[in-house]
Write a protein that holds these residues in place. Structure first.
Motif, PDB file in Angstrom:
ATOM      1  N   LEU A  49      15.105   1.706  36.597  1.00 15.59           N
ATOM      2  CA  LEU A  49      15.943   2.244  35.528  1.00 15.59           C
ATOM      3  C   LEU A  49      17.020   1.239  35.115  1.00 15.59           C
ATOM      4  N   TRP A  59      20.596   9.077  34.101  1.00 18.27           N
ATOM      5  CA  TRP A  59      19.553   9.387  35.080  1.00 18.27           C
ATOM      6  C   TRP A  59      19.372  10.884  35.306  1.00 18.27           C
ATOM      7  N   ALA A  72      12.183   5.123  30.153  1.00 18.31           N
ATOM      8  CA  ALA A  72      12.034   5.865  31.408  1.00 18.31           C
ATOM      9  C   ALA A  72      10.556   6.085  31.719  1.00 18.31           C
TER      10      ALA A  72
END
Length: 251
Positions: A129, A139, A154
């Motif tokens: 990430l 996140w 993602a």
């Protein structure tokens, strides 16, 4: 260069109301390790059908696919699912992230299918990430709370969580605006720069110049091939070379 994937006499036939449509016609093809291979061609030519056959997501009508020295066409559906899980990563036009899980948990869930060590999977998820410029405040957001570009990046992180041998991408920028599409292409280029094999279907010239090998698909087979150097930020010469090739192909 070593072929990571090859086909022999690959055929795919769709039948409807007595009419047969031959989408793949006795196709022989090699995909090489470390390449960024791009598949182009007219709309409706069957590029996605080819991608799904190569990745084991769809079974061909006839022929064989050798993937990492294993013939995958004869595998059962369950065995194919395990093979894809362990060896392939997928990036689609839509992210297909689970809506009821955070971005981070989507990636974790995929990683834990292969590695039961939660700490190791979490560390890799965070590293991926971060490498795709998705900050920590994002996140824990749900897919509906992030931009299309963030969701697609993602999705690339999810595709890489199990360190697949090859990443398949089907029109990964098709639903994105220019800026978000650029970010996704940068992420795929960075993945390839690190040695990851990528196979991408696209109709978009801006996306195609990221590849070092461009295959033109028409009438059930590969009718042309263009080779470029590995991608760098200077796109002008690549753009001219590829555009001339595509015009020659009738694009």
């Amino acid at each position: 260069m070593q072929a990571i994937l090859s086909t022999n006499n690959l055929c795919k036939v769709f039948s409807s109301t007595g009419h047969e449509q031959h989408v793949l016609k006795e196709l022989d093809l090699e995909i090489f390790e470390g390449d960024f291979t791009v598949i182009m061609g007219p709309s409706g030519a069957g590029k996605s059908t080819l991608l799904y056959a190569l990745s084991g997501m769809d079974k061909p009508t006839r022929g064989s696919i050798n993937f990492l020295n294993q013939q995958i066409c004869g595998l059962s559906n369950d065995a194919l699912a395990v093979f894809r899980r362990d060896n392939c990563g997928f990036v689609f036009q839509q992210t297909y992230l689970l809506d009821n899980m955070s971005i981070f948990d989507n990636i974790m869930a995929c990683g834990l299918l292969v590695n039961k060590n939660r700490k190791e999977v979490a560390a890799r998820a965070k590293s991926l990430l971060a490498s795709f410029d998705i900050d920590e405040t994002t996140w824990r957001k749900f897919p509906s709370q992030v931009s299309g570009g963030q969701g697609q990046r993602a999705g690339i992180a999810r595709a890489l969580i199990n360190s697949p041998k090859i990443v398949f991408a089907d029109e990964p920028t098709g639903a994105l605006n220019s800026a978000n599409g650029q970010a996704v292409l940068d992420a795929l280029s960075e993945v390839n720069k690190k040695g990851q094999s990528v196979v991408m279907v696209t109709h978009d010239l801006r996306s195609a110049i990221r590849g070092n090998r461009i295959l033109y698909f028409r009438d059930g087979g590969i009718v042309g091939e263009c080779h470029l150097d590995k991608y760098d930020s200077d796109e002008s010469a690549r753009h001219t070379t590829l555009k001339n090739f595509l015009l020659e192909m009738g694009w």
